[in-house]
Scaffold this active site. Structure first.
Site, PDB file in Angstrom:
ATOM      1  CG  MET A 169      44.899  34.151  40.340  1.00 47.28           C
ATOM      2  SD  MET A 169      43.816  33.368  41.576  1.00 47.28           S
ATOM      3  CE  MET A 169      42.457  34.547  41.662  1.00 47.28           C
ATOM      4  CE1 TYR A 220      39.588  36.641  43.895  1.00 46.04           C
ATOM      5  CE2 TYR A 220      39.494  39.015  44.255  1.00 46.04           C
ATOM      6  CZ  TYR A 220      40.064  37.781  44.529  1.00 46.04           C
ATOM      7  OH  TYR A 220      41.093  37.668  45.424  1.00 46.04           O
TER       8      TYR A 220
END
Length: 221
Positions: free
Chosen positions: A181, A145
């Site tokens: 998320m 990420y």
């Protein structure tokens, strides 16, 4: 200001909230989803996987005023001993190459608009300055990420420089959103963040490139 907006990753979360918010303000929205649909007379849903070549015929031949590259992916926050390099490649494919594919396919339509804008939905965790200062050192975030969002920010800068005077480009951190998320400090509903971004878009907003946060001051690259 209203016009035509393309929003990717619009089947849920922030993308869905933004598509509905813009449509509610009178925008014509083309919502890219991998499955499902959005029920609004001003929203046309198209099936879109940003990991695949973009079929530009999905978007018609009229001008596109705003492209919002919202589709994204994360990965488990594993330590370096067990982190999977393939997860990094997958995240770069979705979070970086995905927006590139959309821009390449839609640039002729963006350039038909009077003041076109590309918005790349990024993260504060993609700030090299903040990470180097250790601001998020206590946060468990995947290599995939962080690396992909930093690369996405570089994509935004590169696009802004190449397309200067033609298409404006922003990197936008939507805030700590209460979505699937969500980070540990999530406090902002996606609908609230969608209102903030829609307001910025309609006001014309800051210069290109800018690294913006929807819940605080501008961010450093």
């Amino acid at each position: 200001m209203t016009g035509t907006a393309v929003v990717t990753g619009a089947s849920r979360g922030f993308g869905r909230a933004l598509a509905l918010e813009l449509a509610g303000r009178g925008w014509d929205v083309i919502a890219g989803v991998r499955d499902g649909s959005l029920d609004h007379p001003r929203i046309r849903t198209v099936v879109l996987d940003v990991r695949e070549p973009v079929d530009d015929t999905l978007f018609g031949d009229g001008p596109i005023d705003v492209l919002v590259n919202n589709a994204g992916v994360g990965a488990p926050a594993d330590p370096i001993e067990t982190a999977d390099p393939a997860a990094v490649l997958n995240a770069v494919d979705v979070n970086v190459a995905g927006p590139m594919r959309l821009v390449q396919a839609l640039l002729p339509r963006l350039e038909k608009a009077p003041d076109p804008l590309i918005v790349n939905l990024t993260s504060r965790l993609g700030s090299l300055n903040a990470q180097a200062e250790g601001r998020f050192a206590d946060r468990r975030t995947s290599y995939a990420y962080k690396i992909s969002k930093a690369a996405q920010n570089m994509l935004t800068i590169s696009l802004a420089q190449e397309l200067a005077g033609r298409v404006r480009c922003w990197a936008v951190h939507p805030g700590a959103l209460t979505t699937a998320m969500a980070s540990i400090d999530a406090r902002t509903a996606p609908e609230e963040a969608a209102v903030r971004l829609a307001d910025l878009i309609e006001k014309g907003g800051p210069p290109s490139p800018s690294f913006l946060s929807l819940d605080g001051p501008d961010l450093s690259w």
